[in-house]
Design an enzyme around this catalytic site. Structure first.
Site, short mmCIF file in Angstrom:
data_model
loop_
_atom_site.label_atom_id
_atom_site.label_comp_id
_atom_site.label_asym_id
_atom_site.label_seq_id
_atom_site.Cartn_x
_atom_site.Cartn_y
_atom_site.Cartn_z
N ARG A 46 25.92 12.33 63.03
CA ARG A 46 26.90 13.38 63.33
C ARG A 46 28.28 12.75 63.56
O ARG A 46 29.29 13.26 63.11
CB ARG A 46 26.47 14.22 64.54
CG ARG A 46 27.59 15.14 65.04
CD ARG A 46 27.14 16.35 65.85
NE ARG A 46 26.08 16.08 66.79
CZ ARG A 46 26.21 15.34 67.91
NH1 ARG A 46 27.37 14.82 68.23
NH2 ARG A 46 25.17 15.15 68.69
N TYR A 98 43.60 34.59 54.36
CA TYR A 98 42.19 34.62 53.99
C TYR A 98 41.43 35.46 55.04
O TYR A 98 41.57 35.23 56.25
CB TYR A 98 41.63 33.19 53.93
CG TYR A 98 40.17 33.17 53.60
CD1 TYR A 98 39.72 33.53 52.34
CD2 TYR A 98 39.23 32.81 54.55
CE1 TYR A 98 38.37 33.53 52.04
CE2 TYR A 98 37.88 32.81 54.27
CZ TYR A 98 37.45 33.17 53.01
OH TYR A 98 36.12 33.18 52.72
N ASP A 170 46.81 25.41 54.95
CA ASP A 170 45.59 25.61 54.17
C ASP A 170 45.96 25.35 52.70
O ASP A 170 46.66 26.14 52.07
CB ASP A 170 45.07 27.04 54.37
CG ASP A 170 43.72 27.28 53.70
OD1 ASP A 170 43.45 26.65 52.66
OD2 ASP A 170 42.93 28.10 54.21
N LYS A 195 35.91 25.46 47.07
CA LYS A 195 36.65 26.04 45.96
C LYS A 195 36.98 24.95 44.92
O LYS A 195 36.08 24.40 44.34
CB LYS A 195 37.89 26.75 46.50
CG LYS A 195 37.61 27.64 47.74
CD LYS A 195 36.73 28.84 47.43
CE LYS A 195 36.24 29.56 48.68
NZ LYS A 195 37.27 29.97 49.63
C1 LIG Z 1 37.23 30.30 51.03
C2 LIG Z 1 38.40 30.01 51.87
C3 LIG Z 1 38.25 29.63 53.21
C4 LIG Z 1 36.89 29.53 53.88
O1 LIG Z 1 36.12 28.52 53.32
P1 LIG Z 1 34.50 28.52 53.24
O2 LIG Z 1 34.21 27.25 52.55
O3 LIG Z 1 34.11 29.74 52.46
O4 LIG Z 1 34.00 28.59 54.63
C5 LIG Z 1 39.40 29.36 53.93
N1 LIG Z 1 40.62 29.44 53.38
C6 LIG Z 1 40.79 29.81 52.09
C7 LIG Z 1 42.16 29.90 51.52
C8 LIG Z 1 39.69 30.11 51.30
O5 LIG Z 1 39.87 30.49 50.02
#
Ligand SMILES: *Cc1c(COP(=O)(O)O)cnc(C)c1O
Length: 389
Positions: A46, A98, A170, A195
């Site tokens: 961890r 988001y 982000d 993504k």
């Molecule tokens: C999908 C997404 C998240 C969350 O991520 P997960 O991997 O689904 O938990 C956060 N910010 C953005 C811009 C996203 O597209």
């Protein structure tokens, strides 16, 4: 070395014993101590794990940060970052956000006394007005999803520094291949690596990259204490995906520019939101601060009756959530991804019942356009028949 070379080589020179070109998956959770008071650098997985560490070091280096932290999902990464804040703290957050991040802030963090104001983060006057003595950070998404609003990262970071605020970006939609917020003054970068970084719609992961020694130490403490860390197998899958990031992003961009332009000229389409098109209000800032465009855009139809038949008739393009994978996906934000955002905020930013979001994959653009064309044609025919009967 150029980023394409660094991406292709992730982990390839990190295994000195056998010379394995693909870094091994260390599935162990425990590591033998040579003797009392000694450690190989790994104790319990961890805290630190070999496969995850190669990924984390690569992420830090690609984003020009000092430390990287791999989490089980993007949301786990955001939760870990939010644990920096305490009861009574306040955050300034991008308005077109988001949906999951909004839900985490409003339904969970609010119960711990951490509040947020939602604002167009490119509007310094609005940021200044909402900034209170207890404000601790600005959280930016640029471009936002689904409306692709662009924030001038350098300008906001400079403003945030005068107020003593942390800037968190982000960077999911552009990835370090196209945009590196830390070079523009950000303190923390977060990714849903599910993504583009993973890129194949087959692994959930999140990444945090920090700048500065103190912040990196704090984040290491939170990452280990909260424990929402990425497993060894998924760390390996993510690294494997990242090796082809440059090629994929170039093709995503090329396809998106072409298809967004095609839709912009289509009679059934009212507006296309894509910073890669010259008429987009964020086009100039985006061109200055990023070396390319994402593969996602949204478009608004003139008539809401088109939505249902389009989603039913697309064949190559899947009607599905998520984004950033090699396969093209289309979603309906007001019902699917952004349902947790109150209608009032959704309406203010423009996430309405005529808006569709398209995550353009790496298929051939001709095939994607043909699929869209037949779905739009079928929708038009059905609406016409409905009107006659
Ligand atoms: C999908 C997404 C998240 C969350 O991520 P997960 O991997 O689904 O938990 C956060 N910010 C953005 C811009 C996203 O597209």
């Amino acid at each position: 070395m150029k980023i394409e070379s660094r991406l292709a080589q992730i982990g390839s020179q990190s295994e000195p014993v056998t010379g394995a070109v693909s870094f091994p998956i260390y599935q162990a959770t425990a590591f033998r101590h040579p003797q009392l008071g000694q450690s190989t650098g790994f104790d319990y997985a961890r805290s630190k794990s070999p496969t995850r560490k190669v990924l984390e070091d690569a992420a830090a280096e690609l984003e020009a940060g000092d430390a990287g932290f791999a989490c089980s999902t993007g949301m786990a990464a955001l939760q870990t970052i939010f644990a920096l804040f305490s009861q009574g703290d306040h955050l300034l957050v991008s308005l077109d956000l988001y949906g999951g991040t909004y839900r985490l802030l409003e339904r969970i963090m609010s119960r711990f006394g951490v509040t947020a104001s939602y604002v167009d983060t490119n509007d310094i006057d609005a940021l200044s007005q909402l900034c209170k003595p207890n404000t601790k950070a600005v959280l930016i998404e640029t471009p936002t999803n689904p409306l692709m609003m662009i924030t001038d990262i350098e300008r906001v970071c400079a403003w945030a520094k005068t107020r003593g605020l942390l800037t968190i970006v982000d960077n999911t939609l552009l990835t370090p291949f196209f945009q590196r917020p830390i070079e523009q003054g950000a303190d923390i970068v977060i990714h849903s690596a599910t993504k583009y970084l993973g890129g194949h719609n087959d692994v959930l992961a999140g990444l945090i990259i920090t700048k500065g020694e103190e912040l990196s130490e704090q984040m290491a403490f939170l990452h280990n204490s909260i424990g929402a860390v990425l497993g060894a197998q998924d760390s390996w899958l993510l690294m494997r995906g990242m090796k082809t990031l440059a090629l994929r992003m170039e093709r995503h961009q090329e396809n998106a520019v072409r298809i967004a332009g095609w839709l912009y000229d289509h009679e059934a389409v009212e507006e296309v939101y894509y910073p890669g098109l010259a008429h987009h209000p964020g086009h100039d800032i985006q061109s200055r601060q990023s070396s390319g465009n994402t593969g996602i855009f949204s478009f608004r139809l003139k008539d809401a009756r088109y939505v249902e038949p389009i989603l039913r008739h697309i064949r190559l393009i899947a009607f599905a959530e998520s984004l950033g994978g090699v396969e093209s996906l289309m979603t309906y934000p007001s019902v699917q991804t952004h349902a947790d955002i109150p209608e009032e905020i959704r309406r203010r930013v423009g996430v309405d019942d005529r808006l569709l979001r398209f995550s353009v994959g790496i298929e051939h653009a001709d095939d994607l356009i043909a699929d869209l064309a037949q779905a739009l044609e079928a929708a038009k025919r059905e609406i016409g028949e409905e009107q006659q009967s």
